[in-house]
Design an enzyme around this catalytic site. Structure first.
Site, PDB file in Angstrom:
ATOM      1  N   ASP A  56     -30.612  34.464 -17.774  1.00  0.00           N
ATOM      2  CA  ASP A  56     -30.364  32.962 -17.988  1.00  0.00           C
ATOM      3  C   ASP A  56     -30.696  31.898 -16.828  1.00  0.00           C
ATOM      4  OD1 ASP A  56     -28.170  33.836 -16.493  1.00  0.00           O
ATOM      5  OD2 ASP A  56     -26.733  33.613 -17.907  1.00  0.00           O
ATOM      6  N   ASN A  68     -14.060  34.897 -21.160  1.00  0.00           N
ATOM      7  CA  ASN A  68     -13.647  34.713 -22.638  1.00  0.00           C
ATOM      8  C   ASN A  68     -14.744  35.731 -23.414  1.00  0.00           C
ATOM      9  OD1 ASN A  68     -16.447  33.855 -22.052  1.00  0.00           O
ATOM     10  ND2 ASN A  68     -15.993  31.789 -23.114  1.00  0.00           N
ATOM     11  N   GLU A  70     -21.579  32.396 -25.565  1.00  0.00           N
ATOM     12  CA  GLU A  70     -20.328  32.168 -25.937  1.00  0.00           C
ATOM     13  C   GLU A  70     -19.762  32.599 -27.001  1.00  0.00           C
ATOM     14  OE1 GLU A  70     -18.799  30.719 -23.268  1.00  0.00           O
ATOM     15  OE2 GLU A  70     -19.981  29.360 -22.067  1.00  0.00           O
ATOM     16  N   HIS A  85     -17.774  36.194 -22.636  1.00  0.00           N
ATOM     17  CA  HIS A  85     -19.423  35.932 -22.729  1.00  0.00           C
ATOM     18  C   HIS A  85     -20.101  36.946 -22.057  1.00  0.00           C
ATOM     19  CE1 HIS A  85     -18.780  32.765 -19.196  1.00  0.00           C
ATOM     20  NE2 HIS A  85     -19.702  33.638 -18.925  1.00  0.00           N
TER      21      HIS A  85
HETATM   22  C1  F6R Z   1     -24.960  35.081 -15.333  1.00  0.00           C
HETATM   23  C2  F6R Z   1     -24.229  35.348 -16.510  1.00  0.00           C
HETATM   24  C3  F6R Z   1     -23.106  35.096 -16.699  1.00  0.00           C
HETATM   25  C4  F6R Z   1     -22.122  35.908 -15.798  1.00  0.00           C
HETATM   26  C5  F6R Z   1     -20.765  35.756 -16.082  1.00  0.00           C
HETATM   27  C6  F6R Z   1     -19.634  36.255 -14.951  1.00  0.00           C
HETATM   28  O1  F6R Z   1     -26.368  35.325 -15.243  1.00  0.00           O
HETATM   29  O2  F6R Z   1     -25.102  35.813 -17.396  1.00  0.00           O
HETATM   30  O3  F6R Z   1     -22.672  35.825 -18.064  1.00  0.00           O
HETATM   31  O4  F6R Z   1     -22.296  37.243 -15.744  1.00  0.00           O
HETATM   32  O5  F6R Z   1     -20.196  34.413 -16.145  1.00  0.00           O
HETATM   33  O6  F6R Z   1     -19.683  35.747 -13.725  1.00  0.00           O
HETATM   34  P1  F6R Z   1     -18.971  36.057 -12.409  1.00  0.00           P
HETATM   35  O7  F6R Z   1     -19.982  37.386 -12.033  1.00  0.00           O
HETATM   36  O8  F6R Z   1     -19.510  34.789 -11.576  1.00  0.00           O
HETATM   37  O9  F6R Z   1     -17.769  36.341 -12.722  1.00  0.00           O
END
Ligand code: F6R
Length: 245
Positions: free
Chosen positions: A67, A136, A143, A138
C-alpha cells in the site's frame, strides 16, 4: 493455519527473516510481498544483517508492497516508498527497478489501481507475502467492511487508523485521509502468507483471528480461506489465546 509463537519481538523478527532467507535461497527470483509499519522493521534489520553476512542475495528478487498513502510523493519522508528505501532497499543488493509500490501522488487514482493490479498479475503473485495486522483487523489498508472480493483500490482511512499512524507525522492534520491498497483478493493470490504481530495491543486481534469466523467486518479473517498461512506472533500478542486455551 500454522502458528509460531516467538518469545519476543527480536525472536519473531529473526524467525521471519530466516523464513525469507530460506525462500530466497530456494528460489533466487522470488517475488516478495512486503509491508510497512512498525512490526516488520526488526525483520528488515535482520534481512540487512543476513545480506551483510552473506546469507541472502537479493539480486534477482522482485518485491511488491501492499500500500501507499494518496497524495504523498515517493520522496516524502512519510511515504511508504521512502520507508522501504530507507529501512531496507538501500542496504541490500536489490535493483530498485525490481521494487513495486503504488504511486500515491497522482490524480489518476483509478488508473493507478488498475496498473498496480496488473503488476501483481504480471510479476507476482508473491511467493511469500509478509503482513502486519491493525488492531481492528485491517490488513494492508483494507478496513473493516472491505469486500473479500476486492482488488487494488482506494480507501478512506478510518479515524482509528489515522490516529494509530499519526505517530509518524508532525500532527494529525498531516496524516493522509486516503490510501491505495492491494485488496483482499489481491493479497490472497499470494502463494504463502506470513502474518506478523507483536505486543499486547495486537492480542485482541490475534484472538479474534484464531477463534473467530470469516467476517468482512474483520478483514484478517479472510486469511482463513488461504491454504498456506503462518501466524508468527510474539508471546504478548498471543496472550489472550493462551489465557482462553
Ligand atoms: C502496512 C500495512 C498495515 C500495517 C498495520 C500494522 O503496509 O499494510 O496493514 O501492517 O497497520 O501496523 P504496525 O506494524 O505499525 O502495527
Amino acid at each position: 493455519m500454522n502458528v509460531i509463537v516467538a518469545r519476543n519481538y527480536e525472536e519473531m523478527s529473526q524467525t521471519a527473516s530466516r523464513m525469507i532467507e530460506e525462500q530466497i535461497t530456494k528460489k533466487p527470483d522470488t517475488v516478495l510481498g512486503l509491508a510497512t509499519g512498525g512490526t516488520p522493521l526488526g525483520t528488515y534489520k535482520e534481512l540487512i544483517k543476513g545480506y551483510k553476512e552473506d546469507r541472502a542475495d537479493f539480486r534477482h528478487i522482485r518485491t511488491i508492497n501492499l500500500d501507499e498513502y494518496v497524495g504523498l510523493a515517493p520522496e516524502h519522508p512519510q511515504s511508504y516508498r521512502y520507508f522501504m528505501n530507507h529501512h531496507l532497499f538501500q542496504f541490500i543488493n536489490i535493483d530498485l527497478e525490481h521494487t513495486h509500490i503504488p504511486f500515491g501522488k497522482t490524480e489518476e487514482l483509478e488508473q493507478e489501481c488498475k496498473r498496480y493490479e496488473n503488476v501483481i498479475d504480471r510479476i507476482g503473485p508473491p511467493d511469500l507475502q509478509l503482513l502486519g495486522i491493525g488492531e481492528n483487523g485491517h490488513i494492508g489498508f483494507n478496513e473493516p467492511g472491505t469486500s473479500f472480493d476486492s482488488e487494488t483500490h482506494i480507501v478512506h482511512l478510518t479515524e482509528s487508523t489515522r490516529e494509530a499512524n499519526a505517530r509518524f507525522f508532525e500532527s494529525m492534520e498531516y496524516v493522509p485521509t486516503k490510501a491505495i491498497t492491494m485488496g483482499i483478493r489481491s493479497i490472497l493470490k499470494s502463494r504463502k502468507i506470513v502474518l506478523l504481530a507483536s505486543g499486547e495491543r495486537k492480542a485482541e486481534a490475534i484472538l479474534r483471528l484464531i477463534q473467530g469466523e470469516l467476517d468482512e467486518q474483520f478483514p484478517a479473517s479472510s486469511l482463513k480461506s488461504h491454504d498456506d498461512i503462518t501466524l508468527l506472533v510474539d508471546e504478548d500478542a498471543y496472550k489472550k489465546v493462551q489465557r482462553k486455551g
